[in-house]
Structure formats: structure tokens, C-alpha cells
Design an enzyme around this catalytic site. Structure first.
Site, PDB file in Angstrom:
ATOM      1  N   GLU A  40      30.213 -10.608  33.309  1.00  0.00           N
ATOM      2  CA  GLU A  40      31.032  -9.577  32.205  1.00  0.00           C
ATOM      3  C   GLU A  40      30.261  -8.638  31.861  1.00  0.00           C
ATOM      4  OE1 GLU A  40      34.616 -10.066  29.960  1.00  0.00           O
ATOM      5  OE2 GLU A  40      33.749 -12.431  29.694  1.00  0.00           O
ATOM      6  N   GLY A  43      30.616  -9.638  27.982  1.00  0.00           N
ATOM      7  CA  GLY A  43      30.537  -8.191  27.939  1.00  0.00           C
ATOM      8  C   GLY A  43      29.625  -7.885  27.674  1.00  0.00           C
ATOM      9  N   ALA A  91      28.410 -11.598  24.200  1.00  0.00           N
ATOM     10  CA  ALA A  91      28.933 -10.327  24.108  1.00  0.00           C
ATOM     11  C   ALA A  91      27.411  -9.159  23.242  1.00  0.00           C
ATOM     12  CB  ALA A  91      30.102 -10.067  24.030  1.00  0.00           C
ATOM     13  N   ALA A 137      26.467 -13.352  20.188  1.00  0.00           N
ATOM     14  CA  ALA A 137      26.096 -12.195  20.633  1.00  0.00           C
ATOM     15  C   ALA A 137      26.185 -11.307  19.560  1.00  0.00           C
ATOM     16  CB  ALA A 137      28.967 -11.242  20.423  1.00  0.00           C
ATOM     17  N   GLY A 194       8.195 -10.769  22.972  1.00  0.00           N
ATOM     18  CA  GLY A 194       7.586 -10.933  21.326  1.00  0.00           C
ATOM     19  C   GLY A 194       8.927 -11.340  20.429  1.00  0.00           C
ATOM     20  N   ARG A 251      20.017 -17.510  17.367  1.00  0.00           N
ATOM     21  CA  ARG A 251      21.116 -16.890  16.346  1.00  0.00           C
ATOM     22  C   ARG A 251      20.684 -16.117  15.553  1.00  0.00           C
ATOM     23  NH1 ARG A 251      23.231 -21.957  12.493  1.00  0.00           N
ATOM     24  NH2 ARG A 251      21.464 -21.548  11.061  1.00  0.00           N
ATOM     25  N   SER A 299      22.281 -13.965   8.905  1.00  0.00           N
ATOM     26  CA  SER A 299      23.323 -12.894   8.494  1.00  0.00           C
ATOM     27  C   SER A 299      22.889 -12.320   7.552  1.00  0.00           C
ATOM     28  CB  SER A 299      24.893 -13.436   8.428  1.00  0.00           C
ATOM     29  OG  SER A 299      24.623 -14.586   7.402  1.00  0.00           O
TER      30      SER A 299
END
Length: 344
Positions: free
Chosen positions: A221, A238, A264, A280, A287, A317, A320
Site C-alpha cells: 500500500e 499505506g 502506515a 505507524a 543515523g 517504536r 509516546s
């Protein structure tokens, strides 16, 4: 004597006689000496050389007789269809896998990639850009840019519009090759020279460049850039992209192993092993500073992403809370890919 490739092509030339493109219906890899000799004796082939020799209608019957005697019925069938055509035809013989020296030779090699006769990076394409003219691809076929204004005027004078689909060195693959076992949502986004593996689905926004592609089942995608190879069972989400040799990867061959997932809008500028996931929205470049986590999610070291190149079972990942890129062992890629491929 061994030979690398053979093809009987029909194509398009400009008004000045320059080749614009060549279509090979039944190219042959490692053709027999008997096949090359049967054709070579009639077209003046110099043994041991690479060549692309234009042929005329008067030669077709003789060529068909010689090829039939050599047991090459597939090539005889090609010649039978070409009988009576006014389009230019060419016989291309590659004794070795050396750099192409003409437009017909370059097109034969690109066709071999899309026919899955060879895999990306297993064929010499050095210097091909200089051999591929920039062409207007239209509803009336390939037209040289020099001839285009006159052809457009002629079309208008006849009460119609000449539709120019693109202006590019590469045509879309499906006008030359449609490999078995694939789905492509928008054929204009897969270039000739792409290697599309059996079981691959290319969705409408997916893109595959030349000398790149998939080796088996996969969902595309996002973008597979020039030179990038994607293993069986791997999915490109995507908006995701891969850094190719034309977009900053330089001489590093970017590849993704088997059963990987590029989420995505994610991307990679390093090779990945098997069963790797990039979440995503995360683009990992060579680097990028990456925190390596243990099973307790504790940081055990910090490395450049390039130091992890080619390793398997990694999950990339972004934290967050801190925004830091982290990597840990990935144990879910196989299950994810099985679900994605269930209805391919």
C-alpha cells in the site's frame, strides 16, 4: 557456448529511426546454442557478442523455419503473429550479463525482471538511463517528445484528442508483462522492471519501481523504491516508504526480510531481517538513535539504527512520552501477516 538471454521484439521508433521502446513477448534466459545459431546464421550475428539487430518481414519466414528445426516452437509462434506487421522488429542476443548497450537490450533486461526470469540485483543494468529515451506514453503508444507536437496537431485535425498518460523513461509494467498470481489496483504505479512476486497485491496507492519488488506474497500500500527487495509475507502499509538507491540509500541495498510489517506512513533506510515491525508513522534511517530495550522495557544500550541493519525479530517504536525511538524483540509479526494475507 552458453548465452545469457534472447528475445524477439517488436517496438516503436521515432521519426528519425531511434528506438523508443521494445516489447518482448517470450524472452528466454540461458538460451540454447542451437537457438542462437538458428537465428544468428540468418541475421549476421557475431558469435560471443551482445547485439540488437533489426529484422525485416522478408526474414521472418526463414527465421521461423530455422527456429522450428531447432525445436523452438514458442519463438515460432511469436514470428507467426508478427507476419505482415509494419512495426519495427528486433532480435536481441545477450551473450553475457554485461551492461546494456542499446535501448532494445535495456528493454529485454527490464522485461526479464518483470517476467521473474531474474531477481532484482541479479542483473547488470549499468548505464541504462542513458539508453532509455524520455517518451510520451499515449493512447496511441510511445511517441518521441520531438514528434509529439505534430502528432497532437494531427489528432486535433482529425477531430480527436491525443491523450498523454505520462512523460517518462519507463512505461507501466502491465503493458509489457502481467505476472501470474498478482493484483494491481492502479497499473500506472508499477514500472516495467518491477519484480512482482506471486501472491502480491498492490493497492491503488502502492508503487513499485524498477529493479525492485516482492519475492512472494505481500500487500503493498506504500512505496517500494528503486533497488528495494521485499521478502515473502511482508507488508508495506499505506503511505509507507522505503529508501532506495535513487533516494538517499546510495550503494546500500535496502531490503525487508520475510514476515515484516512496515506500518502506515512509516519508513526504513536500513535493511531489515525477518519478522521485523516498524510502527505507524516512524521513519528509521541509518543515523537514527535507537534505545535498545530488554524484556522489562529497560534501556540496555543506545545505538545507531545502522548497527541493527539486517537483524531479525525487531520491533521499532516511538516512546509516546519522550519521543525516543526504541527497539525490542518483536513476537507478533507472524500473526499480523497471517491475518493481512488471509484474503490476498
Amino acid at each position: 557456448m552458453s548465452f545469457f538471454a534472447f528475445g524477439i521484439g517488436i517496438g516503436t521508433q521515432s521519426s528519425t529511426g531511434d528506438w523508443l521502446e521494445v516489447y518482448y513477448n517470450t524472452p528466454v534466459i540461458n538460451p540454447s546454442e542451437q537457438l542462437v545459431k538458428a537465428v544468428g546464421d540468418l541475421i549476421g550475428y557475431e558469435a560471443g557478442s551482445d547485439c540488437a539487430i533489426e529484422i525485416c518481414q522478408e526474414q521472418l519466414a526463414e527465421l521461423a523455419t530455422a527456429l522450428k528445426a531447432a525445436g523452438e516452437q514458442a519463438q515460432v509462434d511469436v514470428l507467426d503473429v508478427l507476419m505482415g506487421t509494419e512495426q519495427p522488429m528486433v532480435v536481441t542476443i545477450l551473450a553475457t550479463d554485461s551492461a546494456p548497450a542499446s535501448t532494445p537490450e535495456a528493454y529485454l533486461k527490464l522485461t526479464m525482471l518483470s517476467q521473474r526470469l531474474v531477481q532484482p540485483h541479479n542483473i547488470d543494468l549499468t548505464g541504462q538511463f542513458a539508453l532509455l529515451p524520455n517518451v510520451a506514453w499515449t493512447n496511441e503508444g510511445a511517441i518521441s517528445l520531438e514528434d509529439l507536437p505534430k502528432r497532437q496537431l494531427m489528432a486535433r485535425a482529425q477531430g480527436r484528442v491525443l491523450d498523454v498518460f505520462s512523460v517518462d523513461k519507463f512505461p507501466k509494467m502491465t503493458n509489457y508483462v502481467v505476472p501470474t498470481g498478482i493484483r494491481i489496483g492502479d497499473a500506472s504505479r508499477v514500472r516495467l522492471g518491477a519484480h512482482v512476486g506471486n501472491g502480491t497485491t498492490v493497492m491503488h496507492e502502492g508503487f513499485i519501481n524498477f529493479n525492485a519488488g516482492t519475492l512472494g506474497v505481500g500487500m503493498v500500500e506504500g512505496r517500494i523504491s528503486a533497488g528495494v527487495v521485499v521478502g515473502n509475507g511482508t507488508d508495506i502499509g499505506g503511505g509507507a516508504s522505503t529508501m532506495g538507491t535513487l533516494s538517499g540509500g546510495n550503494n546500500v541495498i535496502i531490503s525487508l526480510g520475510e514476515n515484516c510489517l512496515l506500518g502506515a506512513n512509516a519508513g526504513t533506510g536500513i535493511p531489515l531481517g525477518d519478522r521485523c515491525t516498524i510502527e505507524a508513522g516512524l521513519y528509521v534511517t541509518a543515523g537514527s538513535k535507537v534505545a535498545v530495550l530488554d524484556d522489562q522495557n529497560q534501556v540496555v544500550s543506545k545505538v545507531k539504527a545502522s548497527e541493527l541493519a539486517g537483524q531479525s525479530d525487531l520491533l521499532f517504536r516511538r516512546n509516546s512520552m519522550t519521543g525516543a525511538i526504541e527497539v525490542k524483540t518483536n513476537r507478533s509479526a507472524i500473526e499480523l501477516n497471517e491475518v493481512l494475507h488471509k484474503h490476498n
